[in-house]
Motif scaffolding. Structure first.
Motif, PDB file in Angstrom:
ATOM      1  N   UNK A 194      -6.869   2.373 -11.802  1.00 46.74           N
ATOM      2  CA  UNK A 194      -7.481   3.525 -11.454  1.00 46.74           C
ATOM      3  C   UNK A 194      -8.125   3.359  -9.985  1.00 46.74           C
ATOM      4  N   UNK A 195      -7.962   2.144  -9.502  1.00 43.26           N
ATOM      5  CA  UNK A 195      -8.616   2.007  -8.209  1.00 43.26           C
ATOM      6  C   UNK A 195      -7.528   2.770  -7.141  1.00 43.26           C
ATOM      7  N   UNK A 196      -8.066   3.476  -6.195  1.00 42.50           N
ATOM      8  CA  UNK A 196      -7.084   4.145  -5.399  1.00 42.50           C
ATOM      9  C   UNK A 196      -6.913   3.098  -4.102  1.00 42.50           C
ATOM     10  N   UNK A 197      -5.925   3.485  -3.424  1.00 44.27           N
ATOM     11  CA  UNK A 197      -5.282   2.570  -2.561  1.00 44.27           C
ATOM     12  C   UNK A 197      -4.719   3.599  -1.433  1.00 44.27           C
ATOM     13  N   UNK A 198      -5.210   3.779  -0.278  1.00 38.92           N
ATOM     14  CA  UNK A 198      -4.574   4.604   0.679  1.00 38.92           C
ATOM     15  C   UNK A 198      -3.723   3.892   1.788  1.00 38.92           C
ATOM     16  N   UNK A 199      -2.975   4.627   2.384  1.00 39.87           N
ATOM     17  CA  UNK A 199      -2.087   4.027   3.244  1.00 39.87           C
ATOM     18  C   UNK A 199      -2.620   3.278   4.666  1.00 39.87           C
ATOM     19  N   UNK A 200      -3.622   4.105   5.096  1.00 41.47           N
ATOM     20  CA  UNK A 200      -4.248   3.447   6.224  1.00 41.47           C
ATOM     21  C   UNK A 200      -3.430   3.378   7.309  1.00 41.47           C
ATOM     22  N   UNK A 201      -3.962   2.888   8.625  1.00 39.87           N
ATOM     23  CA  UNK A 201      -3.043   2.636   9.814  1.00 39.87           C
ATOM     24  C   UNK A 201      -2.570   1.307   9.675  1.00 39.87           C
ATOM     25  N   UNK A 205      -9.494   0.512   3.160  1.00 36.64           N
ATOM     26  CA  UNK A 205      -8.244   1.578   3.089  1.00 36.64           C
ATOM     27  C   UNK A 205      -7.802   1.250   1.377  1.00 36.64           C
ATOM     28  N   UNK A 206      -7.964   0.013   0.897  1.00 34.67           N
ATOM     29  CA  UNK A 206      -7.884  -0.332  -0.415  1.00 34.67           C
ATOM     30  C   UNK A 206      -9.225  -0.098  -1.245  1.00 34.67           C
ATOM     31  N   UNK A 207     -10.121   0.267  -0.819  1.00 38.00           N
ATOM     32  CA  UNK A 207     -11.246   0.496  -1.756  1.00 38.00           C
ATOM     33  C   UNK A 207     -11.836  -0.653  -2.213  1.00 38.00           C
ATOM     34  N   UNK A 208     -11.700  -1.892  -1.411  1.00 39.38           N
ATOM     35  CA  UNK A 208     -12.469  -3.195  -2.125  1.00 39.38           C
ATOM     36  C   UNK A 208     -13.775  -3.459  -1.700  1.00 39.38           C
ATOM     37  N   UNK A 209     -14.577  -2.436  -1.954  1.00 43.34           N
ATOM     38  CA  UNK A 209     -16.186  -2.338  -1.875  1.00 43.34           C
ATOM     39  C   UNK A 209     -16.781  -3.479  -2.483  1.00 43.34           C
ATOM     40  N   UNK A 210     -16.030  -3.855  -3.608  1.00 46.07           N
ATOM     41  CA  UNK A 210     -16.798  -5.035  -4.407  1.00 46.07           C
ATOM     42  C   UNK A 210     -16.545  -6.273  -3.846  1.00 46.07           C
ATOM     43  N   UNK A 211     -16.210  -6.506  -2.613  1.00 47.09           N
ATOM     44  CA  UNK A 211     -15.882  -7.782  -1.817  1.00 47.09           C
ATOM     45  C   UNK A 211     -17.115  -7.822  -1.058  1.00 47.09           C
ATOM     46  N   UNK A 249       0.820  -1.210  -0.171  1.00 51.09           N
ATOM     47  CA  UNK A 249       0.020  -0.159  -0.082  1.00 51.09           C
ATOM     48  C   UNK A 249       0.746   1.342   0.046  1.00 51.09           C
ATOM     49  N   UNK A 250       1.803   1.239   0.693  1.00 52.26           N
ATOM     50  CA  UNK A 250       2.712   2.476   1.052  1.00 52.26           C
ATOM     51  C   UNK A 250       3.518   2.621  -0.518  1.00 52.26           C
ATOM     52  N   UNK A 251       4.050   1.520  -1.188  1.00 43.26           N
ATOM     53  CA  UNK A 251       4.523   1.774  -2.438  1.00 43.26           C
ATOM     54  C   UNK A 251       3.581   2.352  -3.552  1.00 43.26           C
ATOM     55  N   UNK A 252       2.469   1.846  -3.449  1.00 42.22           N
ATOM     56  CA  UNK A 252       1.385   2.327  -4.508  1.00 42.22           C
ATOM     57  C   UNK A 252       1.242   3.702  -4.389  1.00 42.22           C
ATOM     58  N   UNK A 253       1.011   4.107  -3.018  1.00 40.93           N
ATOM     59  CA  UNK A 253       0.751   5.567  -2.540  1.00 40.93           C
ATOM     60  C   UNK A 253       2.004   6.461  -3.004  1.00 40.93           C
ATOM     61  N   UNK A 254       3.443   6.104  -2.841  1.00 36.24           N
ATOM     62  CA  UNK A 254       4.517   6.632  -2.953  1.00 36.24           C
ATOM     63  C   UNK A 254       4.915   6.707  -4.449  1.00 36.24           C
ATOM     64  N   UNK A 255       4.677   5.810  -5.233  1.00 41.25           N
ATOM     65  CA  UNK A 255       5.225   5.689  -6.451  1.00 41.25           C
ATOM     66  C   UNK A 255       3.882   6.169  -7.581  1.00 41.25           C
ATOM     67  N   UNK A 256       2.619   5.947  -7.157  1.00 39.55           N
ATOM     68  CA  UNK A 256       1.733   6.230  -8.145  1.00 39.55           C
ATOM     69  C   UNK A 256       0.718   6.915  -7.511  1.00 39.55           C
ATOM     70  N   UNK A 257       0.981   7.915  -6.496  1.00 33.66           N
ATOM     71  CA  UNK A 257      -0.008   8.766  -5.761  1.00 33.66           C
ATOM     72  C   UNK A 257      -1.245   7.934  -5.140  1.00 33.66           C
TER      73      UNK A 257
END
Length: 579
Positions: free
Chosen positions: A553-560, A518-524, A376-384
């Motif tokens: 295009x799915x957003x993944x936030x860092x979260x706790x 935090x990973x916006x997996x509302x589809x589960x 999650x942190x790498x997706x945030x750091x490298x791809x906003x």
């Protein structure tokens, strides 16, 4: 990529799992919570598969010792039973168990049907009146054969307390009439006794021959008015362990629930009550014209810090201590430890603080939590924080250009490449792991199922170590195809972890729901409700690049962080006593 999941993934037979119903003469402890937790994880996993599941637990309230303990506490038997039944309900709610019902044997819905079953057996001649002389275990409210009594020096094989020689008139169930039928059921595994060591125990005792078993005792002057009386004979009361067994059937013997008994039935319990569930109960069911359970699973016991738990030592691990661990490490960490380190097999298991911390750090903080946080942190750091593209999960030589690019990045950075021809296929790995998970569920092998789920996390960690996306990210402007390679690597890691989170969710529903949020997996499922149902069966949910996969295009936030590393030098949590 299409799904390659086994046929087990599409099994839609109704699934019915039960715990024993627990005596209400004391507070809930680790043994009660463990059995119910294993049933909960199994039930959640079968719901994940997409099956129609019914999960039952409850309390056994008509024991002689309940009325005795009630009197000692200046309560009526029902008042005392209610106090402790409520304690069990509260403990199970705290443990986040997803039981569909909680039965109390003092409820009319149980008493009426249990009485009807006994009357049917009476009318058929399967129960008859007679005189009995034998060894009685007051602590377990059970008659024992001379062989079993002698083997245990005429003490209770469970509590060690002296047996009583009793001579009395009883009604008897003709268990001896069903020996050949039972042997046939076990020979072809129509009734599956697990683990295998337990089956061997039952078969060994079965060779001694079956006798009639008492199902009632004559009411004596001064006895508390507590329990269910024999149909057509008010001078006898049904033994608690006979009418208690009926709860599994009484609760679902209704028009809208009967399908569960006609489906796949699994009885889960501790080893001390295996005989009742593996021999007496199936024979009663057969006499009633009902099919026997498919699986009877009897686990071993917990000990505490290397010592057998006992009231005299005061070392029972009660719900208050489990709550203290949950407060410090999270409830799902407690669920994980009990499930993966518990006595599900033939041997007892030790609840030791040092072992808890070791497992917590190794399995959760350093593995599951760290891997999910790192990706999650790498997706945030490298791809906003946005997944830029998808990938088929396949990485190799010579066609896996993303892995070749990652290897080139390491060479540019002057770092040696171990095993330069290693390949990864995360899509295939997750599919095979899911199949192994399903096969383990069929054996009620929850420990193997969860370790298989964590094997996906371990594979992702191996892949990250090999492909070093953090090194690759530093060369996005200087190395051709670096961006595409990084996109492919991070998507594949995230998608593999998404599938792992599904398989881990029965044991850790709250933490995996936190990840999905935090990973916006509302589809589960609903990520705000850890007990919400899944939107599709596992065969669809676990499909790589399927309708429920992570999308470009799915957003993944860092979260706790899901799990913070524990200090091995910190003292064990202490229970705060409650009512």
């Amino acid at each position: 990529m299409t799904s390659n999941l086994s046929s087990n993934a599409s099994n839609q037979t109704p699934y019915y799992i039960t715990t024993p119903i627990y005596y209400v003469n004391d507070r809930p402890h680790i043994g009660h919570c463990y059995t119910t937790l294993i049933a909960d994880v199994a039930a959640r996993a079968q719901r994940l598969v997409g099956r129609d599941v019914f999960f039952l637990t409850g309390t056994d309230e008509h024991a002689e010792k309940v009325s005795k303990t009630a009197a000692e506490n200046n309560k009526t038997p029902y008042e005392w039973a209610t106090i402790n039944a409520d304690r069990f309900k509260a403990a199970f709610e705290f443990m986040n168990f997803s039981n569909d019902d909680f039965v109390r044997t003092t409820e009319d819905r149980h008493k009426d049907k249990a009485s009807a079953y006994i009357k049917q057996l009476l009318d058929q001649g399967d129960i008859e009146l007679g005189d009995y002389e034998g060894w009685y275990d007051p602590s377990q409210e059970e008659y024992l054969t001379e062989i079993v009594a002698k083997e245990n020096n005429y003490n209770s094989p469970v509590t060690g307390k002296p047996l009583e020689k009793r001579v009395e008139q009883n009604y008897f169930f003709r268990l001896d009439n069903y020996q050949s039928w039972l042997q046939e059921q076990f020979a072809n595994d129509t009734i599956q006794i697990l683990p295998s060591a337990r089956k061997n125990e039952v078969l060994g005792r079965l060779k001694q021959g079956l006798m009639k078993v008492p199902v009632s005792r004559k009411i004596k002057e001064g006895d508390a008015d507590w329990g269910i009386k024999m149909p057509t004979d008010d001078s006898h009361r049904i033994y608690v362990w006979i009418e208690a067994l009926c709860n599994y059937l009484t609760t679902v013997d209704t028009d809208n629930r009967r399908k569960y008994w006609e489906g796949e039935v699994t009885h889960l319990m501790a080893k001390d009550i295996l005989w009742f569930h593996a021999i007496i109960w199936p024979a009663m069911l057969h006499a009633l014209g009902k099919q026997p359970p498919k699986t009877v699973y009897a686990h071993a016991y917990w000990i505490a810090e290397g010592t057998k738990m006992s009231k005299s030592l005061g070392n029972f691990i009660e719900i208050d201590l489990l709550a203290a661990y949950a407060e410090k490490y999270s409830l799902d960490a407690v669920r994980w430890f009990l499930t993966t380190q518990g006595p599900l097999g033939a041997n007892d298991a030790d609840f030791a603080h040092a072992r808890f911390v070791e497992v917590y750090n190794a399995d959760l903080a350093n593995s599951v939590g760290n891997s999910m946080s790192r990706v999650g942190n790498m997706v945030n750091k490298y791809f906003d924080g946005t997944i830029p593209a998808t990938c088929n999960g396949q990485f190799g030589f010579p066609d896996g250009s993303s892995l070749q690019t990652a290897r080139k990045a390491l060479e540019n950075a002057g770092k040696p490449v171990d095993d330069p021809n290693r390949t990864f296929d995360l899509a295939k790995f997750t599919s095979e792991a899911t199949n192994k998970y399903l096969e383990a569920l069929d054996r009620v092998d929850i420990e193997t199922a969860l370790d298989t789920a964590r094997s996906i996390v371990r594979e992702v960690d191996e892949f990250i170590s090999y492909s070093a996306p953090f090194t690759l990210a530093k060369q996005l402007d200087t190395l051709d195809d670096a961006k595409h390679a990084l996109e492919s690597i991070l998507y594949s890691c995230a998608e593999a972890l998404r599938i792992a989170s599904l398989l881990l969710s029965p044991a850790m529903p709250q933490k995996m729901a936190q990840l999905w949020s935090t990973w916006n997996c509302k589809h589960l499922s609903d990520p705000t409700d850890s007990n919400s149902s899944f939107v599709a069966p596992l065969i669809e949910l676990a499909q790589w690049n399927g309708p429920h996969s992570i999308k470009a295009g799915q957003s993944i936030t860092k979260g706790d962080a899901l799990f913070m590393r524990a200090d091995t030098n910190e003292p064990a949590p202490e229970a705060v006593a409650t009512s």
